[in-house]
Motif scaffolding. Structure first.
Motif, PDB file in Angstrom:
ATOM      1  N   ILE A  31      35.577  62.961  77.111  1.00 17.77           N
ATOM      2  CA  ILE A  31      34.683  63.549  78.260  1.00 17.77           C
ATOM      3  C   ILE A  31      33.254  63.011  78.069  1.00 17.77           C
ATOM      4  CG2 ILE A  31      33.363  65.805  78.603  1.00 17.77           C
ATOM      5  CD1 ILE A  31      35.499  67.465  77.319  1.00 17.77           C
ATOM      6  N   VAL A  32      32.855  62.444  79.432  1.00 18.79           N
ATOM      7  CA  VAL A  32      31.505  61.846  79.510  1.00 18.79           C
ATOM      8  C   VAL A  32      30.651  62.830  80.380  1.00 18.79           C
ATOM      9  CG1 VAL A  32      30.149  59.885  80.453  1.00 18.79           C
ATOM     10  CG2 VAL A  32      32.451  59.768  79.163  1.00 18.79           C
ATOM     11  N   SER A  33      29.363  63.190  79.988  1.00 13.84           N
ATOM     12  CA  SER A  33      28.521  63.969  80.744  1.00 13.84           C
ATOM     13  C   SER A  33      27.196  63.150  81.092  1.00 13.84           C
ATOM     14  CB  SER A  33      28.192  65.107  79.958  1.00 13.84           C
ATOM     15  OG  SER A  33      29.387  65.959  79.799  1.00 13.84           O
ATOM     16  N   ILE A  34      26.976  62.995  82.142  1.00 13.23           N
ATOM     17  CA  ILE A  34      25.399  62.441  82.323  1.00 13.23           C
ATOM     18  C   ILE A  34      24.475  63.035  82.952  1.00 13.23           C
ATOM     19  CG2 ILE A  34      26.577  59.784  82.345  1.00 13.23           C
ATOM     20  CD1 ILE A  34      26.296  59.741  85.290  1.00 13.23           C
ATOM     21  N   ALA A  35      23.336  63.260  82.693  1.00 17.10           N
ATOM     22  CA  ALA A  35      22.297  64.115  83.356  1.00 17.10           C
ATOM     23  C   ALA A  35      21.801  63.276  84.813  1.00 17.10           C
ATOM     24  CB  ALA A  35      21.134  64.172  82.690  1.00 17.10           C
ATOM     25  N   LEU A  36      21.647  64.074  85.785  1.00 13.72           N
ATOM     26  CA  LEU A  36      21.009  63.481  86.984  1.00 13.72           C
ATOM     27  C   LEU A  36      20.203  64.469  87.731  1.00 13.72           C
ATOM     28  CD1 LEU A  36      23.911  63.212  89.735  1.00 13.72           C
ATOM     29  CD2 LEU A  36      24.404  64.447  87.763  1.00 13.72           C
ATOM     30  N   GLU A  37      19.639  63.905  88.684  1.00  9.90           N
ATOM     31  CA  GLU A  37      18.608  64.774  89.690  1.00  9.90           C
ATOM     32  C   GLU A  37      19.238  65.613  90.531  1.00  9.90           C
ATOM     33  OE1 GLU A  37      15.466  65.412  88.782  1.00  9.90           O
ATOM     34  OE2 GLU A  37      15.403  63.828  87.057  1.00  9.90           O
ATOM     35  N   LYS A  38      18.748  66.905  90.888  1.00 15.22           N
ATOM     36  CA  LYS A  38      19.439  67.726  91.736  1.00 15.22           C
ATOM     37  C   LYS A  38      19.497  67.059  93.128  1.00 15.22           C
ATOM     38  CE  LYS A  38      18.351  71.854  94.432  1.00 15.22           C
ATOM     39  NZ  LYS A  38      17.584  73.128  94.482  1.00 15.22           N
ATOM     40  N   GLN A  39      18.633  66.092  93.473  1.00 15.72           N
ATOM     41  CA  GLN A  39      18.597  65.385  94.898  1.00 15.72           C
ATOM     42  C   GLN A  39      19.636  64.400  94.708  1.00 15.72           C
ATOM     43  OE1 GLN A  39      16.005  65.873  92.963  1.00 15.72           O
ATOM     44  NE2 GLN A  39      14.323  67.073  94.211  1.00 15.72           N
ATOM     45  N   GLN A  40      19.778  63.627  93.544  1.00 14.80           N
ATOM     46  CA  GLN A  40      21.074  62.522  93.415  1.00 14.80           C
ATOM     47  C   GLN A  40      22.296  63.644  93.706  1.00 14.80           C
ATOM     48  OE1 GLN A  40      19.706  61.421  89.399  1.00 14.80           O
ATOM     49  NE2 GLN A  40      19.821  59.495  90.166  1.00 14.80           N
ATOM     50  N   SER A  41      22.399  64.589  93.037  1.00 14.32           N
ATOM     51  CA  SER A  41      23.753  65.498  93.120  1.00 14.32           C
ATOM     52  C   SER A  41      23.914  65.780  94.731  1.00 14.32           C
ATOM     53  CB  SER A  41      23.662  66.729  92.506  1.00 14.32           C
ATOM     54  OG  SER A  41      23.386  66.628  91.151  1.00 14.32           O
ATOM     55  N   ALA A  42      22.951  66.212  95.392  1.00 15.90           N
ATOM     56  CA  ALA A  42      22.914  66.463  96.900  1.00 15.90           C
ATOM     57  C   ALA A  42      23.290  65.285  97.698  1.00 15.90           C
ATOM     58  CB  ALA A  42      21.744  67.093  97.315  1.00 15.90           C
ATOM     59  N   LEU A  43      22.747  64.184  97.429  1.00 16.88           N
ATOM     60  CA  LEU A  43      22.902  62.901  98.110  1.00 16.88           C
ATOM     61  C   LEU A  43      24.186  62.407  97.872  1.00 16.88           C
ATOM     62  CD1 LEU A  43      21.706  60.979 100.012  1.00 16.88           C
ATOM     63  CD2 LEU A  43      20.842  59.862  98.078  1.00 16.88           C
ATOM     64  N   LEU A  44      24.834  62.511  96.852  1.00 19.27           N
ATOM     65  CA  LEU A  44      26.123  62.157  96.271  1.00 19.27           C
ATOM     66  C   LEU A  44      27.138  62.841  97.269  1.00 19.27           C
ATOM     67  CD1 LEU A  44      27.668  60.284  94.360  1.00 19.27           C
ATOM     68  CD2 LEU A  44      27.688  61.888  92.541  1.00 19.27           C
ATOM     69  N   ALA A  45      27.100  64.078  97.142  1.00 19.20           N
ATOM     70  CA  ALA A  45      27.937  65.036  97.916  1.00 19.20           C
ATOM     71  C   ALA A  45      28.044  64.566  99.338  1.00 19.20           C
ATOM     72  CB  ALA A  45      27.602  66.444  97.798  1.00 19.20           C
ATOM     73  N   GLU A  46      26.689  64.345  99.848  1.00 24.57           N
ATOM     74  CA  GLU A  46      26.519  63.943 101.214  1.00 24.57           C
ATOM     75  C   GLU A  46      27.475  62.790 101.751  1.00 24.57           C
ATOM     76  OE1 GLU A  46      23.010  62.627 104.271  1.00 24.57           O
ATOM     77  OE2 GLU A  46      22.489  64.103 102.854  1.00 24.57           O
ATOM     78  N   LYS A  47      27.007  61.673 100.907  1.00 22.11           N
ATOM     79  CA  LYS A  47      27.537  60.532 101.012  1.00 22.11           C
ATOM     80  C   LYS A  47      29.125  60.350 100.847  1.00 22.11           C
ATOM     81  CE  LYS A  47      23.718  58.652 102.260  1.00 22.11           C
ATOM     82  NZ  LYS A  47      23.559  58.449 103.632  1.00 22.11           N
ATOM     83  N   ILE A  48      29.680  61.039  99.842  1.00 20.36           N
ATOM     84  CA  ILE A  48      31.089  61.311  99.823  1.00 20.36           C
ATOM     85  C   ILE A  48      31.812  61.732 100.895  1.00 20.36           C
ATOM     86  CG2 ILE A  48      33.110  62.370  98.492  1.00 20.36           C
ATOM     87  CD1 ILE A  48      31.478  61.794  95.823  1.00 20.36           C
ATOM     88  N   ASP A  49      31.233  62.972 101.420  1.00 17.88           N
ATOM     89  CA  ASP A  49      31.712  63.415 102.786  1.00 17.88           C
ATOM     90  C   ASP A  49      31.565  62.529 104.031  1.00 17.88           C
ATOM     91  OD1 ASP A  49      32.950  65.951 102.005  1.00 17.88           O
ATOM     92  OD2 ASP A  49      31.080  67.093 102.215  1.00 17.88           O
ATOM     93  N   GLU A  50      30.541  61.681 104.003  1.00 20.92           N
ATOM     94  CA  GLU A  50      30.275  60.672 104.951  1.00 20.92           C
ATOM     95  C   GLU A  50      31.465  59.721 105.058  1.00 20.92           C
ATOM     96  OE1 GLU A  50      26.514  59.042 105.373  1.00 20.92           O
ATOM     97  OE2 GLU A  50      25.412  61.199 105.787  1.00 20.92           O
TER      98      GLU A  50
END
Length: 197
Positions: free
Chosen positions: A37-56
């Protein structure tokens, strides 16, 4: 220095989750394959942008003639994952991220690199000069260690859709927005200042 790559080619689980209460949440990208298991911390905005770009990316691939990669338009029900994060040990705090598509395996590819001093330079700008010198010396050694790591995750298209859906829900589950001023409302109250007319 060689880079230690935490690579997951066919992970059992890839999710964004949080620890803490709304307003003080820490976001994590957590990946598991077997017992690793690997867990990395990220910002809320990074999370939102990641989801948006994956869907795009997935939406663009659907338009390819005859959809050769069998991209789902929605989240396959069997891939929905609403479980909490597993035991979290933060590997690193995310700085730069990249997102790509591997047509040979029909997978979305996420790469995450640690936050560096360059990413966080503005936060230290107001500090005392002597404290800066000490901190820079310490963080230089920490950055050398941090820069020797990265995370690379490959997700099949169905898992990528499920990841994006869950991420949007996690991001949206934060503090409600004030309808008057547009800022988040804290659980212990909120005072807003209306703009002057």
């Amino acid at each position: 220095m060689r880079t230690r790559v935490h690579e997951f080619s066919w992970p059992d689980r890839v999710v964004i989750g949080t620890i803490g209460l709304p307003g003080a949440r820490t976001f994590y990208l957590q990946v598991r394959a077997g017992k690793q298991i690997v867990s990395i911390a990220l910002e809320k905005q990074q999370s939102a942008l990641l989801a948006e770009k994956i869907d795009e990316i997935l939406d663009q691939l659907i338009t390819v003639e005859s959809n050769p990669f069998s991209i789902p338009t929605g989240t396959p029900i069997e891939l929905v994952d609403n479980d909490p994060l597993e035991a979290v040990t933060e590997q690193f705090r995310t700085g730069a991220m990249s997102l790509g598509w591997d047509p040979t395996t029909a997978q979305i590819v996420i790469e995450a690199h640690p936050l560096t001093d360059d990413d966080d330079a503005d936060a230290d700008a107001d500090a005392d000069a002597d404290a800066d010198a000490d901190a820079d010396d310490e963080s230089h050694h920490e950055d050398e260690a941090a820069e020797s790591e990265m995370l690379r995750v490959r997700m099949p298209v169905g898992s990528a859709r499920a990841f994006a859906k869950r991420t949007r829900e996690i991001v949206g589950a934060g503090r409600p927005m004030c309808p008057l001023c547009g800022y988040p409302v804290d659980a212990d109250g909120h005072t807003c200042t209306l703009p002057e007319v």
